[in-house]
Each structure stands twice: as C-alpha cells, then as structure tokens.
Design an enzyme around this catalytic site. Structure first.
Site, PDB file in Angstrom:
ATOM      1  N   GLY A  46       0.837  -1.187   0.000  1.00 56.67           N
ATOM      2  CA  GLY A  46       0.000   0.000   0.000  1.00 56.67           C
ATOM      3  C   GLY A  46       0.870   1.234   0.000  1.00 56.67           C
ATOM      4  O   GLY A  46       2.047   1.182   0.375  1.00 56.67           O
ATOM      5  N   GLN A  51       2.913   9.955   1.446  1.00 61.38           N
ATOM      6  CA  GLN A  51       4.205   9.253   1.426  1.00 61.38           C
ATOM      7  C   GLN A  51       5.071   9.649   0.231  1.00 61.38           C
ATOM      8  O   GLN A  51       6.270   9.368   0.221  1.00 61.38           O
ATOM      9  CB  GLN A  51       3.990   7.735   1.426  1.00 61.38           C
ATOM     10  N   CYS A  88       5.985  -0.172   7.192  1.00 62.42           N
ATOM     11  CA  CYS A  88       5.578   0.996   6.409  1.00 62.42           C
ATOM     12  C   CYS A  88       6.751   1.438   5.553  1.00 62.42           C
ATOM     13  O   CYS A  88       7.889   1.496   6.040  1.00 62.42           O
ATOM     14  CB  CYS A  88       5.159   2.124   7.355  1.00 62.42           C
ATOM     15  N   LEU A  89       6.478   1.759   4.301  1.00 53.12           N
ATOM     16  CA  LEU A  89       7.549   2.214   3.411  1.00 53.12           C
ATOM     17  C   LEU A  89       8.209   3.485   3.946  1.00 53.12           C
ATOM     18  O   LEU A  89       9.361   3.770   3.622  1.00 53.12           O
ATOM     19  CB  LEU A  89       7.002   2.476   2.001  1.00 53.12           C
ATOM     20  N   HIS A 130      -4.311   1.033   7.665  1.00 51.89           N
ATOM     21  CA  HIS A 130      -2.969   1.630   7.695  1.00 51.89           C
ATOM     22  C   HIS A 130      -2.895   2.823   6.732  1.00 51.89           C
ATOM     23  O   HIS A 130      -2.421   3.904   7.106  1.00 51.89           O
ATOM     24  CB  HIS A 130      -1.950   0.545   7.320  1.00 51.89           C
ATOM     25  N   GLU A 131      -3.365   2.609   5.503  1.00 48.57           N
ATOM     26  CA  GLU A 131      -3.283   3.684   4.508  1.00 48.57           C
ATOM     27  C   GLU A 131      -4.228   4.826   4.851  1.00 48.57           C
ATOM     28  O   GLU A 131      -3.896   5.997   4.667  1.00 48.57           O
ATOM     29  CB  GLU A 131      -3.565   3.143   3.103  1.00 48.57           C
ATOM     30  N   HIS A 134      -2.701   7.191   7.235  1.00 45.61           N
ATOM     31  CA  HIS A 134      -1.729   8.125   6.640  1.00 45.61           C
ATOM     32  C   HIS A 134      -2.399   9.440   6.226  1.00 45.61           C
ATOM     33  O   HIS A 134      -1.777  10.499   6.292  1.00 45.61           O
ATOM     34  CB  HIS A 134      -1.097   7.521   5.378  1.00 45.61           C
TER      35      HIS A 134
HETATM   36 ZN    ZN Z   1       2.601   3.293   5.707  1.00 54.08          ZN
END
Ligand code: ZN
Length: 156
Positions: A46, A51, A88-89, A130-131, A134
């Site tokens: 995701g 991000q 998480c990226l 999660h997304e 953000h």
């Molecule tokens: Zn993330």
C-alpha cells in the site's frame, strides 16, 4: 510513469491531515500512476499520497490482487480484531505489532470518479486501515506496542 521519492518518518509531511481531491485531473492520474509504480518498486502492499509528499486523500492498496485506488476514502464499518506485525515504506527497516479491526468496509472514488465500496478482512482490512491513517497524519508506530528491526517482515 515515474518513481517518486518516499518521504520517511521525521518529515512533517507525514503528520499533516490531507485535503480531499476535488476534480480528478490529469495531474492526479499521473500521481496515481507514479504511486503505483513507486509502491511496486518498493514491494509495498500500500501507499498513500503523503508518502510521496502530496497532501491529498488518495491511497492505493495491493495485496497481490492488483491495485485498489481509493480517492477521498471513508470507512463505513469496522469490526472484529486482529493483531499482527506491520511495516511501512516510510519507516524503512522497522516493524511493529498493531491491533486492527479484522473487517473493514470502505467507500471512496476510483480513478474514474465512480463511487466504489470495498470490503476486506485480515491483510486487506489491515492495509485499508494503515493507509487511511496516513491521510490523517497517523503512522502505525503511533499504535504499535513496540517497533523492532524488520528483517523478517514484509513492508507495507
Ligand atoms: Zn505506511
């Protein structure tokens, strides 16, 4: 399409509340293409617009069944509970155990501007939550019991 730089934890961009998308312009379409490419390159499941430094309410989730693009998402229902390691990226090399709802029903617009509703359990439900977080400036590390080195976990 082009890869975009992934903003990492410590950057204020990740802590802002994102604005809704008005018109789905060509620029938004390019952003979505770039987000998909960037997510795939980083092997994430995701990615959310903040991000890549864009404070708009857009995210993409792909748990292996192809990308789900959601614009201006709204969570309609959540139920049950699951607990698992999450990454998480934007927090590279780390993972943490996070409790999430096990089921999520979410609506939003697809990239053509059609209203769509998705339901997910387990990993998909986790990815949606999660997304979605953000977009409100929330990171999983805010919710994790503890954050550890992630050598053995896939990043999200
Ligand atoms: Zn993330």
């Amino acid at each position: 399409m082009a890869l975009r730089n992934i903003v990492t934890e410590g950057d204020d961009t990740l802590r802002k509340v994102c604005r809704p998308v008005g018109e789905i312009t060509d620029r938004i379409q390019v952003l979505i293409d770039d987000m998909i490419e960037t997510m795939n390159e980083a092997q994430g499941v995701g990615i959310a617009a903040p991000q890549v430094g864009v404070l708009r309410r857009i995210f993409i989730v792909d748990i292996g069944d192809g990308p789900i693009v959601l614009i201006n998402p709204e969570i309609l229902e959540m139920s049950g509970e699951q607990e698992d390691m999450e990454g998480c990226l934007s927090v590279p090399g780390k993972a943490g155990n996070v409790k999430r709802a096990n089921y999520v029903k979410i609506k939003g617009l697809d990239r053509e501007g059609n209203e769509v509703i998705h339901e997910g359990t387990e990993l998909l439900a986790r990815a949606f939550q999660h997304e979605y977080d953000h977009l409100d400036g929330i990171l999983y590390i805010d919710k994790a019991d503890e954050v550890v080195d992630a050598e053995y976990y896939d990043e999200e």
